[in-house]
Scaffold this active site. Structure first.
Site, short mmCIF file in Angstrom:
data_model
loop_
_atom_site.label_atom_id
_atom_site.label_comp_id
_atom_site.label_asym_id
_atom_site.label_seq_id
_atom_site.Cartn_x
_atom_site.Cartn_y
_atom_site.Cartn_z
N GLY A 39 111.11 52.13 -59.47
CA GLY A 39 112.45 52.32 -60.01
C GLY A 39 113.40 51.16 -59.70
CG HIS A 40 117.51 51.59 -60.97
ND1 HIS A 40 118.57 51.83 -61.80
CD2 HIS A 40 117.36 52.71 -60.21
CE1 HIS A 40 119.03 53.04 -61.54
NE2 HIS A 40 118.33 53.59 -60.61
CG ASN A 41 119.15 48.58 -57.66
OD1 ASN A 41 119.51 49.25 -58.62
ND2 ASN A 41 119.54 47.34 -57.48
#
Lengths: 327, 327, 327
Positions: B226-228
């Site tokens: 996922g993001h980050n």
């Protein structure tokens, strides 16, 4: 577009009760079939749907003949030993009748290595990649955006859906002072005849020997098959499942969605794994196996999950009580 | 094609017992290695396979030297401190020796934005997409059908397998009167050196800052990052695993197949998560963690799962009993 | 590139405290926002971060107005009813301001059947495949390497990320003397407006009728949606989730990462499923449901898992004890 009942029975057999000239205009499930639709009764437990159905014709087993003939809405029926199988063949006939003139057999956008072999009547869809030494058997269809890697072999009459990747490197590394040293994956993938592989499913090449998928295997979408796995004939696996490296799965098995089979294990023929279960040991006896946490209201689950973390202690306390009472 | 034992030891070191002129014709596991094959003994527990093996040469640890020399079938051996690592290097040598003349370095079917940077000795496979502002480092290989999105950076000597997607939007939405309002994902993905990413694995771009994969990370197929997220050096994750947004995973971790790490959590270095386990809280202490329902015969599982739904009540009943007995 | 606070408030509303001429140079989370950055406080529990933040401007709820104005580092603030939603709109504005001149609306490498319909302002990325009879609505964007199969319909303003496969065959076979007979999948996929679909996610076509994704649904990466599934408006599903055939999921539901919904089940509106939970029965009451084995130190887990395999027996023993004590 339509199909006459008579030509249907001519092609597939079965005992027709009704007008052979009747035109079937659609195929539909029993509960939503309207005028002009052909439907089927796969199991006696849906008999109430049969009584209420407005389908023009219903495929039924011999035991349901009378019920089918007694439908309030009238209509035809076809009696066949295995209605669901009969219906499967109707869908195939329907598809053949309704198929529009095809595009090119090998789409010009596909990238096929000159040293790959594609059987004369195989079809390769748009934007596929077939690498050097790969072999695509007769009657096999690669839909769009499929990759078949170097030296991988696909049998006859297979169907590979978009995004499938055959022959990426298996996941093999040797530890080396905290880092990972790649083990080159020198095997390939061999896929038998009549295999269907769902969208974005991946089958890795073997490390030294080949990964093998036997005849008639059916894999759903987004499945991961690790290196050196062997899957026996006519085994079916549902979406999001995963099989880790060097596992051997027998013939006629089913693996539910999201289930995982750990590496180096053996599953006998006719083993059935429930969805989302994790196979952590070999299973050498045919049967149905499960292992998933029952879903519940979140508050209830929280209490039970918290207690589960002390389950071993509870058992010790129970033992102690038993001892106290005995003495 | 073959490899002389002598040239192998010249290249990789190790102590050779046997004829340096001997030609190795294949690499194979100990139990199936035939004449002409090179194999290895990774662990003393397979010693019985060593005694029975017909391999032309076996790589063994110093402690196994005598056993290797005493093989009934005779044959050579190479003594090395770490046979498995040595064997990994043999596969690399083998691959280099057997590699056929390559296709073009950048396949003409790849779609590379004029504002992307591809290092002169990177290789871009068929039907890849490299978007504007993306950077592909020296020695990195994109196999076929890989997407590297805008402004994403891939380090040196990485290997991205078919179907990989780097830099799709992270999954970010703000609730808005029952609907979802998109949060544009303005970060990118930064991938270090020597990273391998398996087929159809996805790494999302960050919302505001970048998603970061550090040097030496190995990701298997069909993994969702996922993001980050940040994944530390030399961490390895097996197929079908997932890491939700903003999780931070340390260095030298392993995550088993199908395991899930929830969002915003932190895993320390050297944390090992079993397959199919779900990490629901941060783990700050190195170690081995598990959480999966044991698989069982379906009928047994059903009984246990049903009882599990009342586990908290059982605990209360046990408590009550203990109290009764005490008084 | 920068954005004036004044033009931001002109576009999005909100109550500005500070200099409208101030230039915002980046968007950043509260804890890492430096000079020139715009940030937001989504929840009062992060108030301590607000006090310490060096952000040039912070978006806050009315209740946080005083705290924002009292920041040690000074700086501006925007007061808005829903700071997180406001921030989502800022990211959209930022993206529009910073977008570089686009490539072609329909990338020349995309393979679009002449009998497909693509709305005049839809965008089709590199190496996409849009098959015969497919329809792509106004304002919809297909990023690179997306497949939309025959007769599938995508609504308006949708966003499909790389590797998405819409309209592969559903997984349908009738047993036939130990082998599997294919049931041709004669339905299609219908996707509403404002739907976002993550990288490498697959949505299968229906067997007889269509698979339906309603308006505003958001699907993350690597999700599997089986044939004849229906997903209601504004439902969101996280990565690696799977929905088996003919399941019906209501509106405004959320499904956590790796969760699985079995086939033919119904979920009411406003049902929330925790990550990695398996829905094995219909859920007709809104609420939050969970079912996952709690993770633990591996040694502790092993003990508890072993005890779990005799849980039913423990219950019987507890019952027996209770009886003994009563009598």
């Amino acid at each position: 577009m339509a199909l006459r009942l008579g030509s249907l029975v001519d092609a597939l057999g079965g005992e027709l009760h009704g007008d052979p000239a009747l035109q079937i205009e659609s195929l539909a499930p029993l509960e939503s079939a309207g005028d002009g639709a052909l439907s089927f009764l796969s199991h006696p437990k849906y008999q109430s749907q049969l009584a209420a159905s407005r389908a023009a014709c219903v495929i039924v087993a011999p035991s349901m003949r009378e019920a089918a003939l007694a439908r309030a809405a009238g209509g035809a029926c076809i009696v066949a030993e295995e209605p669901y199988l009969y219906f499967a063949r109707v869908t195939q006939l329907w598809k053949r009748q309704h198929v529009r003139a095809g595009g090119p057999r090998i789409h010009p956008s596909a990238v096929i290595d000159p040293e790959a072999f594609v059987a004369p009547d195989a079809a390769i869809g748009a934007l596929c990649v077939v690498e050097r030494g790969a072999r695509i058997g007769a009657g096999t269809v690669l839909k769009s955006r499929v990759t078949v890697g170097e030296d991988c072999v696909i049998g006859e009459r297979c169907l590979l859906h978009p995004g499938v990747v055959i022959g990426a490197d298996g996941f093999g590394f040797a530890p080396n002072e905290g880092a990972w040293e790649k083990i080159e994956q020198l095997g390939a993938v061999r896929i038998g005849n009549d295999v269907e592989i769902g969208a974005n499913t991946c089958i890795d090449r073997g490390a030294l020997q080949d990964t093998v998928i036997e005849d008639g295997v059916k894999l759903d979408n987004l499945i991961q098959i690790g290196h050196n796995v062997r899957i026996g004939k006519h085994t079916a696996m549902a979406g999001n499942a995963g099989v880790a490296g060097s596992a051997t799965i027998g013939a006629h098995c089913t693996v539910g969605g999201g289930a995982i089979v750990l590496g180096h294990l053996t599953l006998a023929d006719h083993v059935h794994i429930s969805a989302a279960s994790v196979v952590t040991r070999s299973i050498l006896k045919p049967g149905h196996y499960s292992g998933l946490f029952p879903i519940d209201d979140n508050a209830v689950w929280e209490k039970n999950a918290a207690t589960l973390k002390q389950l071993h202690t509870l058992r010790e306390r129970l033992k102690a009580l038993e001892k106290t009472i005995k003495s």
